[in-house]
Design an enzyme around this catalytic site. Structure first.
Site, PDB file in Angstrom:
ATOM      1  CG  PHE A 197      -4.251   8.501  -2.283  1.00  8.99           C
ATOM      2  CD1 PHE A 197      -5.376   9.267  -2.009  1.00  8.99           C
ATOM      3  CD2 PHE A 197      -4.086   7.998  -3.566  1.00  8.99           C
ATOM      4  CE1 PHE A 197      -6.335   9.519  -2.995  1.00  8.99           C
ATOM      5  CE2 PHE A 197      -5.023   8.253  -4.567  1.00  8.99           C
ATOM      6  CZ  PHE A 197      -6.148   9.015  -4.275  1.00  8.99           C
ATOM      7  CD  GLU A 246      -0.743  -2.909  -2.795  1.00 13.24           C
ATOM      8  OE1 GLU A 246      -0.612  -2.683  -4.002  1.00 13.24           O
ATOM      9  OE2 GLU A 246      -1.810  -3.307  -2.303  1.00 13.24           O
ATOM     10  N   GLY A 299      -6.734   1.663  -5.662  1.00 12.65           N
ATOM     11  CA  GLY A 299      -7.085   0.401  -6.310  1.00 12.65           C
ATOM     12  C   GLY A 299      -7.752  -0.511  -5.289  1.00 12.65           C
TER      13      GLY A 299
END
Ligand code: SIN
Length: 182
Positions: A10, A85, A13
């Protein structure tokens, strides 16, 4: 439609508007119990160490929903995503809701105890911060504007993002609105 060779991710951003990885399927989706907030610091993409930008993370919010986009990916893609990330985000299991049906998947969350967390601030303050910052991937404004545009494309409602967009557009800037990084 998920097995050991594929997992739903999911995105809420930059993963929504710059999915720089191969995927097998992609759909608008939402998750329950979380809200999107520009409360995470970015030292590596939209700011620098002594002036980190502000980017999106998820905050636990019982009963709320966050709209975004889900991608069905092969597990090997996480090697790339974990690097992308790395500035405070951790993989978190999540139930992803589609218009029809749901699936268990993964979301990257930067929790409040991570080293780069900036936390809550009045929206005009966050807007000024975003308007100022810039990092190796480009301007912080661009991150916000691209996210707002991607959310409109999936008919998502997010007052936090759209109010920030309006505030930042009202501030003067010499920086270009769109570049190429995440
Ligand atoms: C995401 O997009 O799902 C994670 C946060 C980001 O990379 O902006």
């Amino acid at each position: 439609m998920t097995d050991e060779r594929s997992t739903w991710l999911f995105g809420y951003g930059s993963l929504i508007w710059r999915p720089d990885f191969p995927w097998l399927a992609s759909r608008p989706a939402r998750i329950r119990g979380w809200t999107r907030r520009f409360w995470q610091g970015s030292h590596d993409h939209r700011g620098v160490s002594d002036d980190p930008g502000r980017v999106a993370t998820l905050i636990e919010s019982p009963g709320e929903y966050c709209q975004g986009r889900a991608f069905l990916i092969e597990p090997a893609i996480f090697e790339h995503l974990d690097v992308r990330e790395k500035n405070g985000y951790q993989r978190h299991p999540v139930e992803i809701l589609f218009d029809q049906g749901s699936a268990t998947g993964v979301v990257y969350v930067a929790p409040p105890d991570n080293f780069a967390f900036l936390g809550q601030a009045p929206l005009p303050e966050i807007a000024t911060h975003i308007n100022r910052c810039c990092g190796p991937s480009g301007t912080n404004r661009e991150y916000l504007f691209r996210l707002a545009r991607a959310l409109r494309e999936i008919d998502a409602i997010d007052p936090h993002v759209f109010q920030l967009e309006r505030l930042v557009r009202g501030l003067s800037s010499t920086q270009p609105d769109f570049g190429t990084g995440n």
